[in-house]
Every structure is written in C-alpha cells, then in structure tokens.
Design a protein around this motif. Structure first.
Motif, PDB file in Angstrom:
ATOM      1  N   THR A   4       1.206  -1.363   0.305  1.00 31.87           N
ATOM      2  CA  THR A   4       0.236   0.342  -0.126  1.00 31.87           C
ATOM      3  C   THR A   4       1.482   1.315   0.152  1.00 31.87           C
ATOM      4  O   THR A   4       1.562   1.055   0.882  1.00 31.87           O
ATOM      5  N   ILE A  18      -2.521   3.632  -2.619  1.00 37.11           N
ATOM      6  CA  ILE A  18      -3.234   3.050  -3.603  1.00 37.11           C
ATOM      7  C   ILE A  18      -2.311   1.849  -3.224  1.00 37.11           C
ATOM      8  O   ILE A  18      -1.220   0.826  -2.358  1.00 37.11           O
ATOM      9  N   LEU A  20      -1.652  -2.474  -3.758  1.00 34.66           N
ATOM     10  CA  LEU A  20      -0.641  -2.569  -5.027  1.00 34.66           C
ATOM     11  C   LEU A  20      -0.463  -4.640  -4.699  1.00 34.66           C
ATOM     12  O   LEU A  20      -0.300  -4.977  -3.292  1.00 34.66           O
ATOM     13  N   ASN A  21      -0.451  -5.163  -6.036  1.00 35.64           N
ATOM     14  CA  ASN A  21      -0.350  -6.764  -5.807  1.00 35.64           C
ATOM     15  C   ASN A  21       1.290  -7.066  -6.334  1.00 35.64           C
ATOM     16  O   ASN A  21       1.510  -6.488  -6.339  1.00 35.64           O
ATOM     17  N   THR A  25       3.008  -4.877 -11.710  1.00 36.02           N
ATOM     18  CA  THR A  25       1.774  -3.563 -11.946  1.00 36.02           C
ATOM     19  C   THR A  25       1.946  -2.759 -12.765  1.00 36.02           C
ATOM     20  O   THR A  25       3.051  -2.351 -12.563  1.00 36.02           O
ATOM     21  N   THR A 455      11.224  -5.623  -4.287  1.00 39.81           N
ATOM     22  CA  THR A 455      10.703  -4.585  -5.515  1.00 39.81           C
ATOM     23  C   THR A 455      10.890  -4.409  -6.258  1.00 39.81           C
ATOM     24  O   THR A 455      12.170  -3.276  -5.227  1.00 39.81           O
ATOM     25  N   GLN A 485       8.030  -8.331  -7.301  1.00 39.55           N
ATOM     26  CA  GLN A 485       7.144  -7.753  -7.973  1.00 39.55           C
ATOM     27  C   GLN A 485       7.629  -6.417  -8.943  1.00 39.55           C
ATOM     28  O   GLN A 485       8.988  -5.204  -8.020  1.00 39.55           O
ATOM     29  N   ILE A 487       6.728  -2.796 -10.835  1.00 38.80           N
ATOM     30  CA  ILE A 487       6.010  -1.829 -11.263  1.00 38.80           C
ATOM     31  C   ILE A 487       6.800  -0.635 -11.542  1.00 38.80           C
ATOM     32  O   ILE A 487       7.403  -0.076 -11.708  1.00 38.80           O
ATOM     33  N   GLN A 501      -1.597  -5.983 -12.873  1.00 35.70           N
ATOM     34  CA  GLN A 501      -2.631  -4.865 -12.355  1.00 35.70           C
ATOM     35  C   GLN A 501      -2.263  -3.595 -13.146  1.00 35.70           C
ATOM     36  O   GLN A 501      -0.707  -3.316 -13.849  1.00 35.70           O
ATOM     37  N   HIS A 520      -8.001   2.139 -10.599  1.00 36.58           N
ATOM     38  CA  HIS A 520      -7.550   0.364 -10.657  1.00 36.58           C
ATOM     39  C   HIS A 520      -9.016  -0.103 -11.493  1.00 36.58           C
ATOM     40  O   HIS A 520      -9.995   0.298 -11.543  1.00 36.58           O
TER      41      HIS A 520
END
Length: 553
Positions: A4, A18, A20-21, A25, A455, A485, A487, A501, A520
């Motif tokens: 988050t 936000i 996040l998964n 993403t 991440t 992860q 992004i 995502q 989203h």
C-alpha cells in the motif's frame, strides 16, 4: 513487497491510496497527469530529500507512507528484531511526515527512527530504476556489486574483508606508533614522575584510612569532651541515667505484686536498658583511650597528606586517582622503551597480513573472472533482444601493485558495442539515456534473482523504443515479475497489456484546484486505456479490438 502507498497533501495530490499486488503492475496516464509525482513521492518516502514547497497549497502538513510485506526480504525481519523494532505479521509501515516549518519525522510502525536507519531498511526491500538511478550503472561500485552478487562470492568477500581489516589495523598502529614523538626528555620525566609517586605508594594505597584517621585526630578534643559529657549523663551517681533507671526498677518492683504482665515487661525492658547503658560506658572509655589527642601523629599525617595533594595537583587529577595514573605512566614509559622493538614486530606482522590479503584478493579475482565471462554472455543475449547489437563485455584487470582495499585489487569495467560499425567502448562513453534504460533492464533480467530486492520500480524504462523491441521489454518485465514485484511507469501498450494489475493516473480540477487521482482498471477499462495508448485521441472499434487482442493473446 510493497502492498500500500498513501500520499497526503503532496504537490497536487490531496489524499491518494494505492493498493498494490504481486507480479507486474503498470501505471499509465496522459503526459502531465502526475505519474512522475507519484514516483517522486515514493522516492521521498524511501528517504530522498523533501522540499517544503512540495506541500499542497493551503496545507501545513504532508505525509507519505508505504506498507511492505517483508517475509521474503532476506535477513531484514531478524535484523529489525535485533534492533527492537516492532514487526506485526511480517508487515511494516514506513511513514514520513513533513511540516510547513521544514521539520520532518520518520516512523517504522509508529516508532520514531532516524533518516539513516530508514534508508538502510528501505534499501533492502525496494529499488527504483529511473533516469537518475540508471546512472548508477556507470559507477564502478555498482558494477562490482552486480558482478559479486551474481557470482555468489560472499564467503570469499568475507575472507577478503577480514584479511583487509587485519592489515588496516596493523597499518594504522604502525602509523600511530611512528608518529609518536620519542624523546629522552619525555622518558626522563616519566621516570621521575613514576619514582615520585611510588615513593608515596604506601600512603596512596591507604589514603582513605589515613584521611579518616586525620579527621579523628583533628577533632579529638571535641570528641573527648563529648565522651566525658555523655559518660557523666549516663553514669552520674546522683542523677545519671543508670541511677534513675535503677530507681524506676525499684519502684515498679514494689508494686509488682499486682497481677499485670505489662508491668513485668516494663521491668524487663528497664533492666535491659541498664545493661546496655553500662556497655555503652565501657565502649566510650575504649574510644576515649584510642583517640587521645596526639599532636605529633597529627603533624606526621598532615605532612603525608600534603605531599599527596601536591603530587595530585601537579598531575591535575584527584588524589584517589593517583594509583590508576601511576599505571598509565608506567604503560607509556614501557611503550617508549619498547617502541623500536614493537615497530619491527608490527612491520613483520604487516608483511604477513598483506601476503594473506593478496592471496584472498587473487582468489576473489579468479572467481570474478570466471563469472564475468558467463554474465557478459547472458547480458549480451538480453541486449540483442532489446535491439542493442552487443556484445556486452565485463573486463577485469587485476592490479597487483595497488595497495589493499576492502573490495579487492580488481578494476572492473563494463564495455559495450551498440552498433555493428562502432568499436567497443566503456558504457559511460557511448550509451544514450534510452540505451542505458535497456541495459539496466537487461542487467535486472539476468541478475534479479541474485540481488534479493523484493520490489523494483521501473520509471519509463521503455523510453525511445517501439515495435517488437517494446514487446520484448514487456516480456522481460513479465518474466522478472515471476520472482520480484514489478511496478512500471509506461507509455507502451505492449508493456501495459501484460500487467496483472493496471493503474491509471488522471488529473482533475476541483474548485479551481488541480488534483491527481489514480484508478484501478477493470478489464473493460484496461481495453479502453490500451486503445488510447495505441490510437491517441480518436479511438476506433479496430483500435479497441487490437487492444483486446493484446491483453488476451
């Protein structure tokens, strides 16, 4: 994993959360919608410098918080426990707040922490690859770290660091010893001071007892008078305490025939009192005999103490610290005497330590050489896919004559050939910004599993590419997201269509205030957003169909 992100009152963001998964993403949006502001907010949340003009207009406080799940973050949970920092179910919240007065506070799960500690924590759980961060690839430290982590050289690095530390300690000791000014005058002074203090050593060792005896002697007349007075009060035949107490006992004995336990107890107490008073008289007489006024003894003690006080004043220390000071003087005197022999021994130890260091450095260099060949080939393969012809080449030069340092004796440099008709050159000499982004992505694709950062944020890694190369970039990001992860801020439909995502950043004007929002996207909204990226302002059915095919291919 970043779960988050919450941003309050930052530039044109009023209150944005936000969720996040894991996996890939993507964040898309029109140019100027605020994507770069979100990245800037994350950077500041991770410890970057904050400027008070970043606070939203008419607000007096800004706050940025990031929530992380850290179960798969290496040694971080254990390290935080050792620091007595609270962890709740492997989740932590990093929060930074900033006031209009320029003051800031940093928190880990509502525990106040320093900015330096915050940076150490976040460096282990998240990495941002933007235009600024890509420049790190050009640094020798970054290049060496990439190679060592890929090579899994940890045990050899630990041995090297241990050998280097031993060498450095000896080197510093030699420099310190060599810079110590030895003089005959200093040695003579030390010898005089030691002899002077040792000549009064018996007094120094018993200083407290001697000072107590001095106190008694100097007050002996007052003590004697007090003892005489007290003795008279207790033992006077007419009015003394013992006499009066005995009279009291006799009087109570006269009436003791009455049935009363209390009277019997009183008589017993009074009898005990006469015994104790008698004992007190005996002890007072003993004390009186021991502290007879003795001017000669008093004079001797005062002379001893005066000499001790003079010595302590000369050395600028308390008298009771003279024993410890004597030991330090002896150590210094011994060191001066043994300096030459000690220096020779240290220099011999240094030679052995440096030989051991160089053995470790050569071993590390061989491992690096072997891994560099393999890593160069793997990165070259990725770069060819990303439309950079290569080859990518990691060159290692073992500098035998270099003085020891904690990272070894290797000079590690990254070379690349970006066009078939240009020679191989150092990457900092020839690559463009777009090429640097793709090299960064290739490095991450090959070494990501070895870097242990759960991440990674890519800020416009797709700058300057299109077509099939863009599709390959998307697939690379997708592959990396299987274990990390990801992004990604992107302008490419080929990248956005592969996301698990999809977030869209937009900008709106509310009561003459410009505010950034994030949405989203569901399946239908994703199709429309990717169609927008593909087709611009006018979106046709054909564009929508193309977008749908890209998502569900």
């Amino acid at each position: 994993m970043l779960t988050t992100l919450n941003i309050k009152n930052f530039i044109i963001i009023r209150d944005l959360t936000i969720d996040l998964n894991k996996g890939l993403t993507v964040i898309t949006g029109e140019t100027g919608s605020g994507k770069s502001i979100i990245i800037k907010a994350i950077e500041i949340g991770l410890g970057r410098r904050f400027e008070k003009q970043f606070i939203l207009e008419q607000k007096d406080k800004c706050e940025i918080s990031l929530s992380f799940y850290i179960e798969n973050s290496g040694q971080l949970p254990k390290w935080l426990e050792e620091l007595n920092l609270p962890i709740d179910d492997n989740e932590i919240i990093i929060r930074r707040s900033f006031g209009i007065d320029g003051k800031s506070k940093n928190y880990l799960n509502d525990t106040l922490i320093s900015l330096s500690l915050l940076k150490k924590i976040t460096q282990q759980i998240i990495s941002i690859h933007g235009q600024h961060e890509n420049q790190l690839i050009l640094s020798n430290d970054f290049q060496r770290n990439i190679l060592d982590k890929y090579s899994d050289n940890q045990s050899t690095l630990v041995s090297l660091e241990s050998a280097y530390t031993k060498w450095r300690v000896l080197k510093n000791e030699i420099v310190k010893l060599a810079n110590t000014n030895y003089s005959k005058e200093r040695a003579q002074l030390l010898k005089f001071q030691i002899d002077e203090i040792e000549s009064h050593n018996e007094v120094i060792q018993n200083l407290k007892e001697i000072e107590n005896r001095h106190t008694i002697l100097i007050n002996s007349e007052d003590i004697q008078q007090a003892i005489v007075k007290v003795t008279e009060l207790i033992n006077n035949e007419a009015n003394g305490c013992i006499e009066k107490t005995q009279e009291s006992i006799n009087e109570l004995n006269r009436i003791n025939s009455l049935p009363s336990n209390e009277l019997t107890n009183c008589i017993t107490c009074l009898k005990d009192s006469t015994i104790q008073l008698s004992e007190a008289i005996i002890n007072l007489n003993i004390v009186r005999e021991q502290i007879e006024h003795d001017p000669e003894e008093l004079s001797k003690i005062e002379n001893k103490l005066q000499k001790i006080y003079e010595i302590s004043k000369k050395h600028a220390i308390y008298p009771h610290d003279l024993a410890e000071h004597l030991l330090s003087l002896k150590v210094e005197f011994k060191n001066l005497q043994n300096k030459e022999n000690k220096l020779i021994n240290l220099q011999n130890d240094l030679v052995i330590a440096e030989q051991d260091y160089r053995v470790q450095a050569r071993a590390l260099s061989k491992l690096r050489q072997k891994s560099a060949v393999k890593l160069s080939k793997e990165i070259t393969q990725q770069l060819i896919l990303l439309d950079i012809c290569g080859p990518f080449n990691i060159k290692i030069n073992y500098e035998e004559q270099q003085i020891p340092n904690i990272t070894g004796l290797d000079k590690i440099e990254f070379f690349i050939k970006t066009n078939p008709d240009t020679p191989e050159s150092l990457i900092e000499q020839i690559v463009s910004g777009g090429e640097l982004s793709r090299i960064s992505l290739a490095l991450q694709a090959v070494t990501g599993k070895h870097l242990s950062v759960p991440t990674i944020i890519f800020d416009e890694v797709d700058v300057g590419i299109s077509g099939s190369t863009a599709e390959i970039v998307g697939k690379l990001l997708k592959n990396i997201s299987s274990h990390t992860q990801i992004i990604c801020i992107t302008h490419l439909a080929q990248v956005a269509s592969l996301a698990e995502q999809h977030l869209k950043v937009s900008k709106a004007t509310i009561q003459q205030n410009t505010i950034t929002n994030i949405t989203h996207l569901d399946d239908n909204a994703r199709i429309k957003e990717i169609a927008r990226i593909l087709g611009g302002i006018k979106i046709t059915q054909k564009t929508l169909q193309h977008a749908k095919e890209m998502i569900y291919q």
